[in-house]
Design a protein around this motif. Sequence first.
Motif, short mmCIF file in Angstrom:
data_model
loop_
_atom_site.label_atom_id
_atom_site.label_comp_id
_atom_site.label_asym_id
_atom_site.label_seq_id
_atom_site.Cartn_x
_atom_site.Cartn_y
_atom_site.Cartn_z
N PRO A 26 -40.15 -22.55 49.73
CA PRO A 26 -40.82 -21.26 49.46
C PRO A 26 -40.49 -20.76 48.06
N LEU A 27 -41.24 -21.19 47.10
CA LEU A 27 -40.96 -20.87 45.71
C LEU A 27 -41.02 -19.37 45.42
N SER A 28 -41.97 -18.70 46.06
CA SER A 28 -42.09 -17.27 45.76
C SER A 28 -42.40 -16.46 47.02
N PHE A 274 -44.53 -16.92 50.80
CA PHE A 274 -44.69 -16.13 52.01
C PHE A 274 -44.66 -14.66 51.62
N ALA A 275 -44.84 -13.81 52.60
CA ALA A 275 -44.79 -12.37 52.31
C ALA A 275 -43.96 -11.68 53.39
N VAL A 276 -43.32 -10.59 52.99
CA VAL A 276 -42.56 -9.80 53.96
C VAL A 276 -43.10 -8.38 53.88
N PHE A 282 -42.53 -11.13 58.74
CA PHE A 282 -42.81 -12.27 57.88
C PHE A 282 -44.27 -12.67 58.06
N HIS A 283 -44.98 -12.91 56.93
CA HIS A 283 -46.36 -13.39 56.98
C HIS A 283 -46.46 -14.65 56.14
N PRO A 284 -47.10 -15.71 56.63
CA PRO A 284 -47.27 -16.91 55.79
C PRO A 284 -48.09 -16.61 54.53
#
Lengths: 373, 175, 103
Positions: A26-28, A274-276, A282-284
């Motif tokens: 997960p690079l970013s 991904f996103a938080v 957590f969201h892909p």
Amino acid sequence: MRKELVSFIRLPDFALWKKIGDNRIPLSFDLEVTARCNNNCRHCYINLPPGNKRALRDELTLDEISKIADQAVSLGTLWCVITGGEPLLRKDFIELYRLLRSKGLLVSVFTNACLITDKHLDLFKKYPPRDIEITVYGITRKTYEKVTGTPGSYARFQRGIALLLEGGIKVNLKAMALRSNAHELPAIADYCRKRTRDFFRFDPFLNLRFDGNEERNEKIRAERLSPEEITAIERADPERSAAVKKRCGTLEISTPLRRSDNRLFQCSAGDNSFAVSYNGLFHPCSSLRHRDCLFDLRSGSLSEAWFDFTPRALSRKTTSREYIEKCRICPLMNLCQWCPAHAYLECGRMDEWCEYFCRTAHARASAFGPVSA
Amino acid sequence: MKRLHPDYKRPAIIKNGISIPGTAMIEIMQEVLSRGMSFRFRAGGFSMAPFIRDGDIISVSPLSSIPPGIGDVVAFLHPETKLLCIHRVLYRNNGALMIQGDNLPGNPDGMIPGEAIIGHVTRVERSGRSIKLGLGPERIFLAILSRTGLLEVMRRCAVPFYGYFRRRRALCEKS
Amino acid sequence: MTKSIGTDMVFARSNDVVAREIDGMLIIVPLTAGVGDMEDDLFSMNETGTAIWNMIDGKKTIKEIISGLKEEFIAGQGEITKDVTGIVEELLKRRMIVEAASS
């Protein structure tokens, strides 16, 4: 005689990038630090009032953010985008930013610039961000405040942006193409191009609300430009026009391989980012809000979410005939905003055909493409 | 545990811009090219071996007013896979180009519309030296060999001598 | 000309950078402004450079780093000495390491 000790690889170092691609690192990640905002933009998919009790109660604490960031860093994350809501609305923003930087993350901040103070400027000068990304809603008070719904916001925006630019901070400017500012868009583009660090872009595609608030959704729909208007402004912008045309050139060939494949997610969601969300979910991908695709980081680890949950959530298949027959084999897929995440926000199902997306894609194809659809 | 490295290389600091996966990378390349500058990066993969090898630094330059011709090595976004590919033009037909990797015989990329071409490769550097072979006038000859399958025959003959002729997948990067 | 590097000097990694290992690759992330050059976001090092970086720990002298490197790589003493001092100068110039109080 002696060769240089320092070699410079302009932009992406492909070797590292490729390795990361192969290994699903997960690079970013996007870190939504709040859903609250000082402005009340008509088109916004997330904003809640600054004092919203529920949003405040659910917000990740500094400590929780620190733990998530530690886990991300141990998985190999390099880059964090602080977003919101308006991140600067958090009282602990400065601490939060320093915390993320001190973990060895590159940090970008998405902000409306209205709340920038000298303190922030000192912070960004000392610990430079990767960039500060600011949306320019209008370049007159009337237009800007019509969009933001907040008297006085234009003056604050101007002050904030001036502070950042004079301070030499890396600033990227962008715009949303809305019903309320469409008349000013060329002037906004000009304003941005003169000041932005990298290249300017605008976005005419408005997501509906993450919280499904129907009253707000109505406002968002009213801010959307018609497919014809969208293609008209895209055509008027040479860079954008070239980009869309390029996509048109790739239309027909994409058809044959798609027919037999009924996986729903054909995108790069969950590959390297991904996103938080502000409440620790957590969201892909940041737009993906379907409950089956969310993982609560307050009750499980990031590594579970990344290695175990994400592949499972994204392996979903669909049997929706409408989708398979209309969208899956559609040669305009490249020009369409359709994706499972957007479809869910638009129609409540991840495998549903959406009329608005479809009309827009067809309008773009007939305006730009050699392909008649 | 003692580990001996026979090939000592001079220590070096490598300065990077950030590597951004996804379309951002392609966008950056397009942006650089659209400003008339060339884009230099490290290639990965084997599909153009032996003329471009894994780890070579290649420079992609903007297309001039003359469209890419036979034998040119071009960078393009593959319409189907959305991957950035660096392969050779075999022939042209109605504005579209038949493109194939030198090391991917019988596995062409297909007729690629002219609009999908991002730029052409103007320079290949390996171990600090500029590699000319494959980009000069001989490129036309190579395209013909590749098209007729003769390049593959030559490759087979060369295998005992040349490890790099191994057929490996793609000088394609994920986009 | 910068201050010359003596073989009994000791260096430590600067607090202005964070060194990370991602997939076996050393990535050095500058934290504060002015580390390295203006526009760079990240630094990395090749294998030899990484070996040297790993030995810059605030304890080892340059002499010890040189002999450590000689154990790992086959190369002449002169070449290694020249390279180690060269890279240390470079790192120092970029504020990625600092001179530690000599022990």
